[in-house]
Scaffold this active site. Structure first.
Site, PDB file in Angstrom:
ATOM      1  CG  ASP A  15      -1.995  -1.114   1.069  1.00 53.74           C
ATOM      2  OD1 ASP A  15      -2.424  -1.395  -0.068  1.00 53.74           O
ATOM      3  OD2 ASP A  15      -2.381  -1.710   2.089  1.00 53.74           O
ATOM      4  CE  LYS A  43      -3.952  -6.111   0.082  1.00 50.71           C
ATOM      5  NZ  LYS A  43      -4.636  -4.894  -0.412  1.00 50.71           N
ATOM      6  CG  ASP A  70      -7.452  -5.990  -2.185  1.00 48.58           C
ATOM      7  OD1 ASP A  70      -8.652  -6.245  -2.382  1.00 48.58           O
ATOM      8  OD2 ASP A  70      -7.021  -5.544  -1.100  1.00 48.58           O
ATOM      9  CE  LYS A  72     -10.940  -4.798  -0.073  1.00 46.79           C
ATOM     10  NZ  LYS A  72      -9.609  -4.200  -0.269  1.00 46.79           N
ATOM     11  N   PRO A  77     -23.378  -6.239 -13.247  1.00 44.80           N
ATOM     12  CG  PRO A  77     -24.784  -8.113 -13.017  1.00 44.80           C
ATOM     13  CD  PRO A  77     -24.760  -6.611 -12.866  1.00 44.80           C
ATOM     14  CG  ASN A  78     -21.868  -5.185 -19.567  1.00 42.18           C
ATOM     15  OD1 ASN A  78     -21.476  -6.202 -20.139  1.00 42.18           O
ATOM     16  ND2 ASN A  78     -21.709  -3.973 -20.067  1.00 42.18           N
ATOM     17  CB  THR A 139     -10.727  -7.383   8.624  1.00 46.22           C
ATOM     18  OG1 THR A 139      -9.941  -6.720   7.631  1.00 46.22           O
ATOM     19  CG2 THR A 139     -10.857  -8.845   8.276  1.00 46.22           C
ATOM     20  CD  GLN A 210      -7.534  -4.443   8.913  1.00 43.34           C
ATOM     21  OE1 GLN A 210      -8.731  -4.735   9.046  1.00 43.34           O
ATOM     22  NE2 GLN A 210      -6.899  -4.525   7.759  1.00 43.34           N
ATOM     23  N   GLY A 230      -0.166  -5.808   5.809  1.00 45.33           N
ATOM     24  CA  GLY A 230       0.290  -4.542   5.252  1.00 45.33           C
ATOM     25  C   GLY A 230       1.184  -3.799   6.216  1.00 45.33           C
ATOM     26  NE  ARG A 231      -2.536  -0.247   8.068  1.00 44.99           N
ATOM     27  CZ  ARG A 231      -3.788   0.076   8.402  1.00 44.99           C
ATOM     28  NH1 ARG A 231      -4.075   1.321   8.753  1.00 44.99           N
ATOM     29  NH2 ARG A 231      -4.735  -0.821   8.362  1.00 44.99           N
TER      30      ARG A 231
END
Ligand code: C5P
Length: 253
Positions: A15, A43, A70, A72, A77-78, A139, A210, A230-231
Site C-alpha cells: 500500500d 498485493k 485487490d 474489490k 454485472p456487465n 475486517t 482493523q 500490510g502496515r
C-alpha cells in the site's frame, strides 16, 4: 478450483503511492523466497493501482512474485465482467469482487475470469487460472452500529456471503481469521479463506483501523490459506525482519 492452496501463503500489501516505493520493498523481500518457506505473494491495492496502473503488476511479477490485484469490484454485472477481464489481462494471479454484489454479479465474474484466462493467459504468462475471491465483511468493520450489518454479527453475515460465493463458483472469500474455521466447515476445506487484519501479539503494536484481528499463528490454525499483512511490514523499521517473523510464526503454527 484453479489453484489449490497447499500451504498457507503470506501476502504483503504494497500500500504505497508510488511504484518506486512498492518495487523497493518487493525487491528487498525477494531475499525471503526460499524452498520450504510458505509462499510469499505481493498485493497491489487501490492506492498503488490508481497511481501506477497495470504496469506495476507486471513489474512486481518480473521480480518473481505472484500478485493479488485487490480492487474489490462491486458494480452492475456487465461492468464487473469488463473489469475482471482487464484484471486478468494485467497478469494478476488473484483478483476479487465484493460478495455483496450478489449471485448474478459473482457468476458473471467467474465466467469473465474463465474466458479472459483462455484469451490472455498465454500472453500474460499465466500458467494457472487466476484465483477469484469475494470480500465478505471488511475486517475493519465491527458488529456494533454498522449500517451494512444492520445489527447482525459480522461472522453471521460473512458466512451467508461465503455460501453465495461458493454457489457462484468462486475459489474462496476474504474474511477475518475469526470466521475462517466456520466458513471452511460450511463451504468445504477446498474453499479458500484469505484473511487480512493480521497483527502480532505486541502490546506496543497498533491494530490501526482493523477491528476483527488475529495473530498469524491463530489465522493459520483457523484454516486461513492466505494471510494479508500490510502496515506491520510496510511501516516497520525493519520490513524484511518483520516479514521474516510473520513467515516464521506461520511455519510454527
Ligand atoms: O495494513 P494492514 O495489514 O491492515 O493491511 C490490510 C490490507 O488488506 C489492506 O491493503 C486492505 O486494503 C486489505 N483488506 C482488508 N480487509 C479486507 C480486504 C482487504 O484489510 N476485507
Amino acid at each position: 478450483m484453479s489453484q489449490l492452496a497447499t500451504q498457507p501463503k503470506l501476502v504483503i500489501a504494497l500500500d504505497f503511492q508510488t511504484g518506486a516505493e512498492a518495487l523497493g520493498l518487493a525487491g528487498k523481500l525477494v531475499s525471503l523466497v526460499a524452498p520450504g518457506q510458505p509462499d510469499l505473494w505481493m498485493k497491489v491495492g487501490l492506492e498503488l493501482f490508481v497511481a501506477e496502473g497495470p504496469e506495476i503488476v507486471r513489474a512486481i511479477k518480473r521480480l518473481g512474485f505472484k500478485v493479488f490485484l485487490d480492487l474489490k469490484f462491486l458494480d452492475i454485472p456487465n461492468t464487473v465482467r469488463g473489469a475482471v477481464r482487464s484484471a486478468v489481462k494485467c497478469g494478476a494471479d488473484m483478483l476479487n469482487i465484493h460478495a455483496a454484489g450478489g449471485l448474478d454479479m459473482a457468476k458473471v465474474a467467474v465466467a469473465a475470469r474463465d474466458e479472459a484466462f483462455l484469451e490472455y493467459g498465454a500472453e500474460c504468462a499465466l500458467t494457472e487460472k487466476p484465483l477469484l475471491f469475494a470480500v465478505t465483511v471488511l475486517t475493519s468493520m465491527q458488529d456494533v452500529d454498522n449500517p451494512i450489518l444492520r445489527g447482525r454479527p459480522a461472522a453471521e453475515v460473512a458466512l451467508e456471503l461465503a455460501l453465495v460465493s461458493l454457489a457462484a463458483g468462486l475459489d474462496g472469500v476474504v474474511c477475518s481469521g475469526q470466521e475462517a474455521t466456520r466458513i471452511k466447515n460450511a463451504c468445504g476445506q477446498n474453499f479458500m479463506c484469505l484473511t487480512p487484519g493480521i497483527r502480532v501479539p505486541d502490546p506496543s503494536a497498533s491494530a490501526d483501523d482493523q477491528r476483527r484481528v488475529m495473530t498469524p499463528e491463530a489465522a493459520v490454525a483457523a484454516g486461513s490459506d492466505f494471510l494479508v499483512v500490510g502496515r506491520p511490514v510496510t511501516r516497520a523499521v525493519d520490513p524484511v525482519g518483520s516479514a521474516r517473523d510473520m513467515l516464521r510464526r506461520m511455519a510454527q503454527a
